[in-house]
Design a protein around this motif. Structure first.
Motif, PDB file in Angstrom:
ATOM      1  N   VAL A   1      33.221  28.246  37.080  1.00  0.00           N
ATOM      2  CA  VAL A   1      33.537  29.383  36.225  1.00  0.00           C
ATOM      3  C   VAL A   1      34.876  29.963  36.670  1.00  0.00           C
ATOM      4  CG1 VAL A   1      32.809  31.688  35.493  1.00  0.00           C
ATOM      5  CG2 VAL A   1      31.097  29.897  35.849  1.00  0.00           C
ATOM      6  N   ALA A   2      35.862  29.941  35.794  1.00  0.00           N
ATOM      7  CA  ALA A   2      37.201  30.429  36.119  1.00  0.00           C
ATOM      8  C   ALA A   2      37.486  31.721  35.374  1.00  0.00           C
ATOM      9  CB  ALA A   2      38.255  29.379  35.768  1.00  0.00           C
ATOM     10  N   THR A   3      37.940  32.721  36.127  1.00  0.00           N
ATOM     11  CA  THR A   3      38.286  34.032  35.575  1.00  0.00           C
ATOM     12  C   THR A   3      39.612  34.477  36.199  1.00  0.00           C
ATOM     13  OG1 THR A   3      37.037  35.134  37.328  1.00  0.00           O
ATOM     14  CG2 THR A   3      35.864  34.681  35.275  1.00  0.00           C
ATOM     15  N   VAL A   4      40.072  35.650  35.822  1.00  0.00           N
ATOM     16  CA  VAL A   4      41.224  36.254  36.493  1.00  0.00           C
ATOM     17  C   VAL A   4      40.873  37.684  36.879  1.00  0.00           C
ATOM     18  CG1 VAL A   4      42.956  34.823  35.346  1.00  0.00           C
ATOM     19  CG2 VAL A   4      42.260  36.989  34.292  1.00  0.00           C
ATOM     20  N   ASP A   5      41.485  38.160  37.985  1.00  0.00           N
ATOM     21  CA  ASP A   5      41.228  39.530  38.402  1.00  0.00           C
ATOM     22  C   ASP A   5      42.228  40.486  37.765  1.00  0.00           C
ATOM     23  OD1 ASP A   5      43.597  39.341  39.848  1.00  0.00           O
ATOM     24  OD2 ASP A   5      42.592  39.131  41.798  1.00  0.00           O
ATOM     25  N   ASP A   6      42.219  41.733  38.205  1.00  0.00           N
ATOM     26  CA  ASP A   6      43.077  42.748  37.594  1.00  0.00           C
ATOM     27  C   ASP A   6      44.561  42.449  37.763  1.00  0.00           C
ATOM     28  OD1 ASP A   6      40.878  44.159  36.758  1.00  0.00           O
ATOM     29  OD2 ASP A   6      40.865  45.529  38.473  1.00  0.00           O
ATOM     30  N   ASP A   7      44.898  41.689  38.797  1.00  0.00           N
ATOM     31  CA  ASP A   7      46.294  41.330  39.043  1.00  0.00           C
ATOM     32  C   ASP A   7      46.699  40.040  38.334  1.00  0.00           C
ATOM     33  OD1 ASP A   7      46.635  43.537  40.724  1.00  0.00           O
ATOM     34  OD2 ASP A   7      45.841  42.422  42.448  1.00  0.00           O
ATOM     35  N   GLY A   8      45.759  39.424  37.609  1.00  0.00           N
ATOM     36  CA  GLY A   8      46.042  38.156  36.953  1.00  0.00           C
ATOM     37  C   GLY A   8      45.901  36.957  37.870  1.00  0.00           C
ATOM     38  N   THR A   9      45.328  37.166  39.065  1.00  0.00           N
ATOM     39  CA  THR A   9      45.131  36.069  40.015  1.00  0.00           C
ATOM     40  C   THR A   9      43.871  35.291  39.641  1.00  0.00           C
ATOM     41  OG1 THR A   9      46.148  37.374  41.768  1.00  0.00           O
ATOM     42  CG2 THR A   9      44.827  35.471  42.439  1.00  0.00           C
ATOM     43  N   PRO A  10      43.948  33.974  39.517  1.00  0.00           N
ATOM     44  CA  PRO A  10      42.770  33.192  39.143  1.00  0.00           C
ATOM     45  C   PRO A  10      41.682  33.244  40.208  1.00  0.00           C
ATOM     46  CG  PRO A  10      44.786  31.926  38.817  1.00  0.00           C
ATOM     47  CD  PRO A  10      45.162  33.141  39.604  1.00  0.00           C
TER      48      PRO A  10
ATOM     49  N   ALA B   1      31.939  40.140  41.441  1.00  0.00           N
ATOM     50  CA  ALA B   1      33.352  39.928  41.144  1.00  0.00           C
ATOM     51  C   ALA B   1      33.525  39.267  39.791  1.00  0.00           C
ATOM     52  CB  ALA B   1      34.004  39.091  42.242  1.00  0.00           C
ATOM     53  N   LYS B   2      32.742  38.242  39.506  1.00  0.00           N
ATOM     54  CA  LYS B   2      32.899  37.561  38.217  1.00  0.00           C
ATOM     55  C   LYS B   2      32.502  38.473  37.061  1.00  0.00           C
ATOM     56  CE  LYS B   2      29.765  34.313  39.246  1.00  0.00           C
ATOM     57  NZ  LYS B   2      28.847  35.039  40.161  1.00  0.00           N
ATOM     58  N   GLY B   3      31.434  39.273  37.276  1.00  0.00           N
ATOM     59  CA  GLY B   3      31.013  40.197  36.236  1.00  0.00           C
ATOM     60  C   GLY B   3      32.079  41.227  35.920  1.00  0.00           C
ATOM     61  N   ARG B   4      32.684  41.779  36.961  1.00  0.00           N
ATOM     62  CA  ARG B   4      33.740  42.779  36.753  1.00  0.00           C
ATOM     63  C   ARG B   4      34.969  42.155  36.095  1.00  0.00           C
ATOM     64  NH1 ARG B   4      32.205  43.988  42.130  1.00  0.00           N
ATOM     65  NH2 ARG B   4      34.179  43.125  42.909  1.00  0.00           N
ATOM     66  N   GLU B   5      35.332  40.955  36.547  1.00  0.00           N
ATOM     67  CA  GLU B   5      36.516  40.296  36.001  1.00  0.00           C
ATOM     68  C   GLU B   5      36.323  39.923  34.540  1.00  0.00           C
ATOM     69  OE1 GLU B   5      37.824  38.482  40.351  1.00  0.00           O
ATOM     70  OE2 GLU B   5      37.099  37.121  38.788  1.00  0.00           O
ATOM     71  N   ILE B   6      35.135  39.419  34.207  1.00  0.00           N
ATOM     72  CA  ILE B   6      34.867  39.047  32.818  1.00  0.00           C
ATOM     73  C   ILE B   6      34.861  40.282  31.922  1.00  0.00           C
ATOM     74  CG2 ILE B   6      33.111  38.118  31.261  1.00  0.00           C
ATOM     75  CD1 ILE B   6      32.345  36.187  33.587  1.00  0.00           C
ATOM     76  N   SER B   7      34.288  41.372  32.401  1.00  0.00           N
ATOM     77  CA  SER B   7      34.256  42.593  31.602  1.00  0.00           C
ATOM     78  C   SER B   7      35.665  43.101  31.316  1.00  0.00           C
ATOM     79  CB  SER B   7      33.445  43.673  32.323  1.00  0.00           C
ATOM     80  OG  SER B   7      32.079  43.275  32.426  1.00  0.00           O
ATOM     81  N   ALA B   8      36.559  42.941  32.289  1.00  0.00           N
ATOM     82  CA  ALA B   8      37.930  43.411  32.116  1.00  0.00           C
ATOM     83  C   ALA B   8      38.772  42.444  31.292  1.00  0.00           C
ATOM     84  CB  ALA B   8      38.586  43.634  33.480  1.00  0.00           C
ATOM     85  N   THR B   9      38.566  41.139  31.516  1.00  0.00           N
ATOM     86  CA  THR B   9      39.338  40.102  30.819  1.00  0.00           C
ATOM     87  C   THR B   9      38.371  38.993  30.409  1.00  0.00           C
ATOM     88  OG1 THR B   9      41.228  40.583  32.265  1.00  0.00           O
ATOM     89  CG2 THR B   9      41.335  38.560  30.956  1.00  0.00           C
TER      90      THR B   9
END
Length: 225
Positions: free
Chosen positions: A51-60, A84-92
């Motif tokens: 599962v690939a996501t990005v964080d608030d800084d755009g870091t994969p 972390a994945k839940g928060r990242e997916i909710s944001a992006t």
């Protein structure tokens, strides 16, 4: 033999072998992997998905979980929504998933947008989990730091005492912070390894609003390896 120079001896995937829809093709390959895991036993965790996501800084960010849903809407998995994945997916919500079966020389890549899995589906899956797995979901503050292994096991013991095993589906309630995500794909790529690194990459790309079983909503193209 140099392990870095393994030649892939798969059968490949040609356009005339490709099934009509991305769902049909994905379902067929997933079923093949599950069957091979049960019989040939050279596929470990056939439903393991990256599962690939990005964080608030755009870091994969990438991690491996188990695919718990696959239907015409897309593949999905469960998680702590506060992880972390839940928060990242909710944001992006734009994200990607990949299933890989090296012994079969096959992989599937999904790219699209995540949506939260309906609560009724989450509860149905939750009730199918073993008691100990349900306790673990309560005990773990997924992705947060923990002082030690002992601290984690103490949290597990507290939750086990709070929700003792009665053998029923409802002895451990679903945490409010626990749920799932499904990826609604815009693109599904089927990779099949072949000799001389001339692999097959056949891609279903969205051209309509239908689901993965709607042939009219997808066009097929071949990518170079």
């Amino acid at each position: 033999m140099d392990p870095r120079r393994v030649d892939y001896t798969g059968d490949g995937l040609s356009e005339d072998q490709l099934l009509e829809t991305p769902y049909a093709q994905a379902r067929a390959w997933v079923d093949d992997a599950v069957e091979r895991a049960q019989h040939e036993k050279d596929v470990f965790e056939p439903l393991a998905v990256s599962v690939a996501t990005v964080d608030d800084d755009g870091t994969p960010n990438v991690r491996t979980v188990l695919m718990r849903f696959l239907d015409e809407r897309g593949p999905g998995f469960v998680t702590a929504l506060t992880s972390a994945k839940g928060r990242e997916i909710s944001a992006t919500p734009r994200m990607a998933l990949a299933l890989t079966w090296p012994s079969m020389y096959r992989a599937i890549r999904f790219r699209g947008t995540a949506v939260e899995v309906d609560r009724a589906e989450v509860m149905e899956y939750w009730n199918s989990r073993p008691w100990a797995s349900r306790i673990s979901a309560w005990a773990s503050q997924q992705s947060d730091p923990v002082a030690s292994r002992a601290a984690l096991e103490e949290a597990y013991a507290r939750r086990a005492a709070q929700f003792p095993d009665t053998g029923s589906d409802d002895d451990v309630p679903v945490p409010d912070f626990w749920g799932g995500f499904r990826v609604v794909p815009d693109e599904v790529e089927f990779w099949a390894g072949r000799r001389n690194r001339l692999h097959d990459r056949l891609v279903f790309r969205r051209v309509g609003d239908g689901d993965l079983a709607d042939a009219a909503s997808w066009e097929v193209l071949r990518r170079q390896p």
